[in-house]
Design a protein around this motif. Structure first.
Motif, PDB file in Angstrom:
ATOM      1  N   HIS A  60       0.837  -1.216   0.000  1.00 51.97           N
ATOM      2  CA  HIS A  60       0.000   0.000   0.000  1.00 51.97           C
ATOM      3  C   HIS A  60       0.871   1.265   0.000  1.00 51.97           C
ATOM      4  O   HIS A  60       0.516   2.263  -0.604  1.00 51.97           O
ATOM      5  N   ARG A  61       2.037   1.170   0.651  1.00 52.72           N
ATOM      6  CA  ARG A  61       2.955   2.321   0.639  1.00 52.72           C
ATOM      7  C   ARG A  61       3.596   2.502  -0.737  1.00 52.72           C
ATOM      8  O   ARG A  61       3.875   3.620  -1.156  1.00 52.72           O
ATOM      9  N   GLU A  64       1.040   4.265  -2.813  1.00 50.06           N
ATOM     10  CA  GLU A  64       1.028   5.690  -2.436  1.00 50.06           C
ATOM     11  C   GLU A  64       2.210   6.434  -3.056  1.00 50.06           C
ATOM     12  O   GLU A  64       2.056   7.541  -3.576  1.00 50.06           O
ATOM     13  N   ARG A  65       3.384   5.799  -2.978  1.00 50.77           N
ATOM     14  CA  ARG A  65       4.585   6.448  -3.523  1.00 50.77           C
ATOM     15  C   ARG A  65       4.429   6.667  -5.021  1.00 50.77           C
ATOM     16  O   ARG A  65       4.733   7.736  -5.541  1.00 50.77           O
ATOM     17  N   GLU A  67       1.821   7.119  -6.621  1.00 52.96           N
ATOM     18  CA  GLU A  67       0.797   8.159  -6.889  1.00 52.96           C
ATOM     19  C   GLU A  67       1.214   9.504  -6.294  1.00 52.96           C
ATOM     20  O   GLU A  67       0.389  10.412  -6.150  1.00 52.96           O
ATOM     21  N   HIS A  69       1.990  10.258  -3.233  1.00 51.75           N
ATOM     22  CA  HIS A  69       1.418  10.474  -1.890  1.00 51.75           C
ATOM     23  C   HIS A  69       0.194  11.387  -1.921  1.00 51.75           C
ATOM     24  O   HIS A  69      -0.033  12.169  -1.013  1.00 51.75           O
ATOM     25  N   ARG A  71      -2.914  10.280  -1.866  1.00 53.42           N
ATOM     26  CA  ARG A  71      -3.994   9.743  -1.030  1.00 53.42           C
ATOM     27  C   ARG A  71      -3.457   8.608  -0.177  1.00 53.42           C
ATOM     28  O   ARG A  71      -2.417   8.006  -0.490  1.00 53.42           O
ATOM     29  N   HIS A  72      -4.218   8.316   0.911  1.00 52.70           N
ATOM     30  CA  HIS A  72      -3.851   7.200   1.787  1.00 52.70           C
ATOM     31  C   HIS A  72      -4.460   5.917   1.222  1.00 52.70           C
ATOM     32  O   HIS A  72      -5.615   5.905   0.816  1.00 52.70           O
ATOM     33  N   VAL A  73      -3.682   4.842   1.188  1.00 47.64           N
ATOM     34  CA  VAL A  73      -4.181   3.550   0.697  1.00 47.64           C
ATOM     35  C   VAL A  73      -4.085   2.538   1.845  1.00 47.64           C
ATOM     36  O   VAL A  73      -3.035   2.409   2.483  1.00 47.64           O
ATOM     37  N   CYS A  78      -4.669  -4.122  -1.051  1.00 46.27           N
ATOM     38  CA  CYS A  78      -3.558  -4.614  -1.881  1.00 46.27           C
ATOM     39  C   CYS A  78      -3.500  -6.136  -1.969  1.00 46.27           C
ATOM     40  O   CYS A  78      -2.442  -6.703  -2.260  1.00 46.27           O
ATOM     41  N   GLY A 167      -1.860   9.328   7.415  1.00 44.65           N
ATOM     42  CA  GLY A 167      -1.503  10.312   6.392  1.00 44.65           C
ATOM     43  C   GLY A 167      -0.849  11.534   7.003  1.00 44.65           C
ATOM     44  O   GLY A 167      -0.439  11.523   8.167  1.00 44.65           O
TER      45      GLY A 167
END
Ligand code: ADP
Ligand code: NI
Length: 225
Positions: A60-61, A64-65, A67, A69, A71-73, A78, A167
């Motif tokens: 999930h990180r 985020e990276r 995208e 950062h 949004r929070h995933v 995943c 976040g």
């Protein structure tokens, strides 16, 4: 080496995490796998499931990276990426469900109001992951990730959120108050709690010293003697 299978899963995710500079690099996965396997031995959990899940727990990180950062995933979003990594590693199909369940549970927190309940392996993985967020390395990771999120070191006047929201937050020191200092009491296993005691004490010493230096300004203690 924890197990041949854990090593194959490590190789399967290597390129995804090796270059990370947000504190979710391969070394974080290695530490969580190693500590998780050690906790599992003591708790009577399956060390291989925990270690394999450790190598799959931060997709999930990665999302985020990729995208930026924006949004929070949640880790529970995943499952497919976890399944694909296990396939690449040639893991038995029976491992997918227990490993995905561990991963989906690892970003829940009692203090965020979404405790839920997990298998013994899921509890062990969550403790191992949270132990890497406290102590000296935890402090370093908070400053690394806080910088990526664009947080200032500290804004003393900003109000701390009563309930943790994942976040970006008002400052890196606020993240200590909102999350890191609460992790010791959020441990789910006896052995996790024992390790958390030592690391929590390091956090407390760090925050006290940080505040002293901040407010002392140019009247450092040594000059007052
Ligand atoms: P983990 O990898 O342990 O699951 P997270 O992915 O939630 O934990 O966060 C990774 C690291 O970044 C942890 O050390 C965490 O404390 C830190 N972190 C998370 N959110 C913030 C934030 N808003 N500011 C500073 N550090 C953060
Ligand atoms: Ni993690």
């Amino acid at each position: 080496m924890i197990s041949v299978l854990a090593d194959r899963v490590r190789a399967a995710v290597h390129d995804d995490f090796a270059g990370d500079a947000t504190g979710h690099d391969l070394a974080h996965l290695d530490r969580v796998a190693r500590l998780g396997a050690a906790l599992a031995e003591r708790e009577g959990a399956d060390p291989e499931i925990v270690a394999v899940a450790a190598y799959c727990h931060d997709f999930h990180r990665l999302v985020e990276r990729r995208e930026g950062h924006a949004r929070h995933v949640a880790s529970s979003a995943c499952g497919e990426l976890v399944g694909a990594a296990l396939l690449r590693a040639g893991a038995p199909a029976t491992l997918a469900a227990p490993v995905q369940a561990c991963v989906a549970f690892c970003d829940r927190h009692g203090f965020a109001g979404d405790e839920g309940s997990g298998s013994l392996e899921a509890c062990v993985l969550r403790d191992a992951d949270n132990l890497d967020a406290i102590g000296a390395i935890g402090i370093a990771r908070a400053f690394a990730f806080g910088a990526v999120l664009g947080e200032p070191l500290w804004i003393p006047d900003a109000e701390a959120a009563a309930t943790y929201v994942p976040g970006r937050t008002s400052s890196i020191l606020h993240h200590f108050e909102e999350k890191l200092l609460r992790l010791r009491d959020d441990m789910l296993t006896e052995s996790g709690r024992a390790v958390a005691e030592e690391r929590h004490a390091i956090l407390e010493r760090f925050v006290a010293q940080f505040r002293d230096e901040w407010f002392a300004g140019d009247v450092a203690p040594a000059l007052a003697r």
